[in-house]
Design a protein around this motif. Structure first.
Motif, PDB file in Angstrom:
ATOM      1  N   LEU A  50       9.785  -3.208   9.175  1.00 30.41           N
ATOM      2  CA  LEU A  50       8.736  -3.826   8.360  1.00 30.41           C
ATOM      3  C   LEU A  50       9.346  -4.801   7.370  1.00 30.41           C
ATOM      4  O   LEU A  50      10.365  -4.508   6.737  1.00 30.41           O
ATOM      5  N   ASP A  51       8.711  -5.953   7.228  1.00 30.05           N
ATOM      6  CA  ASP A  51       9.130  -6.945   6.252  1.00 30.05           C
ATOM      7  C   ASP A  51       8.995  -6.374   4.841  1.00 30.05           C
ATOM      8  O   ASP A  51       8.303  -5.381   4.632  1.00 30.05           O
ATOM      9  N   PRO A  52       9.615  -7.040   3.860  1.00 26.28           N
ATOM     10  CA  PRO A  52       9.467  -6.582   2.471  1.00 26.28           C
ATOM     11  C   PRO A  52       8.007  -6.471   2.019  1.00 26.28           C
ATOM     12  O   PRO A  52       7.686  -5.641   1.173  1.00 26.28           O
ATOM     13  N   ASP A  53       7.111  -7.265   2.621  1.00 29.38           N
ATOM     14  CA  ASP A  53       5.690  -7.184   2.242  1.00 29.38           C
ATOM     15  C   ASP A  53       4.938  -6.083   2.995  1.00 29.38           C
ATOM     16  O   ASP A  53       3.740  -5.896   2.811  1.00 29.38           O
ATOM     17  N   GLY A  54       5.630  -5.354   3.887  1.00 25.27           N
ATOM     18  CA  GLY A  54       5.007  -4.234   4.598  1.00 25.27           C
ATOM     19  C   GLY A  54       4.454  -4.576   5.977  1.00 25.27           C
ATOM     20  O   GLY A  54       4.036  -3.688   6.716  1.00 25.27           O
ATOM     21  N   SER A  55       4.463  -5.846   6.343  1.00 22.20           N
ATOM     22  CA  SER A  55       3.961  -6.224   7.668  1.00 22.20           C
ATOM     23  C   SER A  55       5.071  -6.015   8.711  1.00 22.20           C
ATOM     24  O   SER A  55       6.257  -6.078   8.398  1.00 22.20           O
ATOM     25  N   GLU A  56       4.669  -5.769   9.952  1.00 20.17           N
ATOM     26  CA  GLU A  56       5.657  -5.523  11.007  1.00 20.17           C
ATOM     27  C   GLU A  56       6.408  -6.801  11.349  1.00 20.17           C
ATOM     28  O   GLU A  56       5.806  -7.834  11.603  1.00 20.17           O
ATOM     29  N   ALA A  83      17.053  -9.231   1.392  1.00 23.58           N
ATOM     30  CA  ALA A  83      15.780  -8.528   1.196  1.00 23.58           C
ATOM     31  C   ALA A  83      15.877  -7.100   1.730  1.00 23.58           C
ATOM     32  O   ALA A  83      16.698  -6.800   2.593  1.00 23.58           O
ATOM     33  N   THR A  84      15.015  -6.238   1.210  1.00 23.08           N
ATOM     34  CA  THR A  84      14.958  -4.847   1.669  1.00 23.08           C
ATOM     35  C   THR A  84      13.815  -4.690   2.655  1.00 23.08           C
ATOM     36  O   THR A  84      12.653  -4.977   2.328  1.00 23.08           O
ATOM     37  N   TYR A  85      14.151  -4.250   3.852  1.00 20.69           N
ATOM     38  CA  TYR A  85      13.188  -3.989   4.917  1.00 20.69           C
ATOM     39  C   TYR A  85      12.989  -2.481   5.024  1.00 20.69           C
ATOM     40  O   TYR A  85      13.896  -1.711   4.743  1.00 20.69           O
ATOM     41  N   ARG A  86      11.831  -2.058   5.450  1.00 13.69           N
ATOM     42  CA  ARG A  86      11.546  -0.642   5.691  1.00 13.69           C
ATOM     43  C   ARG A  86      11.641  -0.410   7.196  1.00 13.69           C
ATOM     44  O   ARG A  86      11.121  -1.204   7.985  1.00 13.69           O
ATOM     45  N   VAL A  87      12.300   0.670   7.598  1.00 17.51           N
ATOM     46  CA  VAL A  87      12.463   1.000   9.014  1.00 17.51           C
ATOM     47  C   VAL A  87      11.789   2.343   9.272  1.00 17.51           C
ATOM     48  O   VAL A  87      11.954   3.293   8.499  1.00 17.51           O
ATOM     49  N   ALA A  88      11.024   2.421  10.348  1.00 16.38           N
ATOM     50  CA  ALA A  88      10.402   3.675  10.781  1.00 16.38           C
ATOM     51  C   ALA A  88      10.910   3.997  12.181  1.00 16.38           C
ATOM     52  O   ALA A  88      10.940   3.121  13.050  1.00 16.38           O
ATOM     53  N   ASP A 108      15.122   2.620   4.052  1.00 16.32           N
ATOM     54  CA  ASP A 108      15.257   1.208   3.706  1.00 16.32           C
ATOM     55  C   ASP A 108      16.520   0.624   4.321  1.00 16.32           C
ATOM     56  O   ASP A 108      17.516   1.326   4.512  1.00 16.32           O
ATOM     57  N   MET A 109      16.457  -0.666   4.609  1.00 15.12           N
ATOM     58  CA  MET A 109      17.612  -1.395   5.132  1.00 15.12           C
ATOM     59  C   MET A 109      17.717  -2.719   4.381  1.00 15.12           C
ATOM     60  O   MET A 109      16.791  -3.524   4.408  1.00 15.12           O
ATOM     61  N   LEU A 110      18.827  -2.908   3.693  1.00 14.63           N
ATOM     62  CA  LEU A 110      19.109  -4.165   3.019  1.00 14.63           C
ATOM     63  C   LEU A 110      19.654  -5.130   4.069  1.00 14.63           C
ATOM     64  O   LEU A 110      20.594  -4.783   4.781  1.00 14.63           O
ATOM     65  N   GLY A 122      26.432   1.802   7.543  1.00 11.79           N
ATOM     66  CA  GLY A 122      25.273   1.077   8.037  1.00 11.79           C
ATOM     67  C   GLY A 122      24.029   1.628   7.376  1.00 11.79           C
ATOM     68  O   GLY A 122      24.064   2.055   6.219  1.00 11.79           O
ATOM     69  N   PHE A 123      22.950   1.664   8.115  1.00 10.24           N
ATOM     70  CA  PHE A 123      21.684   2.176   7.606  1.00 10.24           C
ATOM     71  C   PHE A 123      21.170   3.201   8.603  1.00 10.24           C
ATOM     72  O   PHE A 123      21.410   3.084   9.801  1.00 10.24           O
TER      73      PHE A 123
END
Length: 140
Positions: A50-56, A83-88, A108-110, A122-123
């Motif tokens: 997910l982008d920093p704004d929460g969109s895929e 930027a920090t991305y969210r990974v699921a 999170d993944m920087l 890594g992440f």
């Protein structure tokens, strides 16, 4: 007499996950380890960034994955270095309305290059990053 190679009491789950952004920061090397599965238990695996704004931004879906390890490269759209991305990471079974979630992790993944060859962490989850660093220093 039948000897089972699987622990019937162990639930299906994602044991470990490692992500390393490539130096170009447009691709992400991804590896998952899952509990051993029996022939009829092949789970689906999905990794979503997910982008920093929460969109895929990007994702991969591996249907009825039969092996204990899965490896792929994800390709980011419009990467934002730093930027920090969210990974699921999700393990499911079945399809459509019958699909059920067996395991899910988020982290999170920087977006920065970290060199796995030098033991840089890594992440992901389920990984002893200190052990990764020790192994890298012993290779040199």
């Amino acid at each position: 007499m039948e000897i089972s190679l699987f622990d019937d009491n162990e639930t299906l789950r994602v044991e470990r996950c490692i992500l390393y952004p490539y130096p170009d920061l447009t691709r992400i090397w991804t590896r998952l380890w899952v509990t051993p599965t029996q022939e009829d238990e092949k789970p689906n695996l999905e990794v979503i960034v997910l982008d920093p704004d929460g969109s895929e931004n990007c994702s991969v879906f591996m249907m009825a994955h039969a092996e204990n390890r899965a490896e792929t490269t994800l390709h980011l759209r419009n990467p934002a270095p730093g930027a920090t991305y969210r990974v699921a990471v999700e393990m499911t079974q079945g399809m459509g309305d019958a699909q059920k979630v067996l395991d899910r992790h988020t982290f999170d993944m920087l977006l920065e290059f970290r060199n796995p060859e030098t033991g840089a962490p890594g992440f992901g989850f389920g990984v002893d990053w200190d052990e990764v660093a020790r192994k890298a220093t012993h290779r040199e």
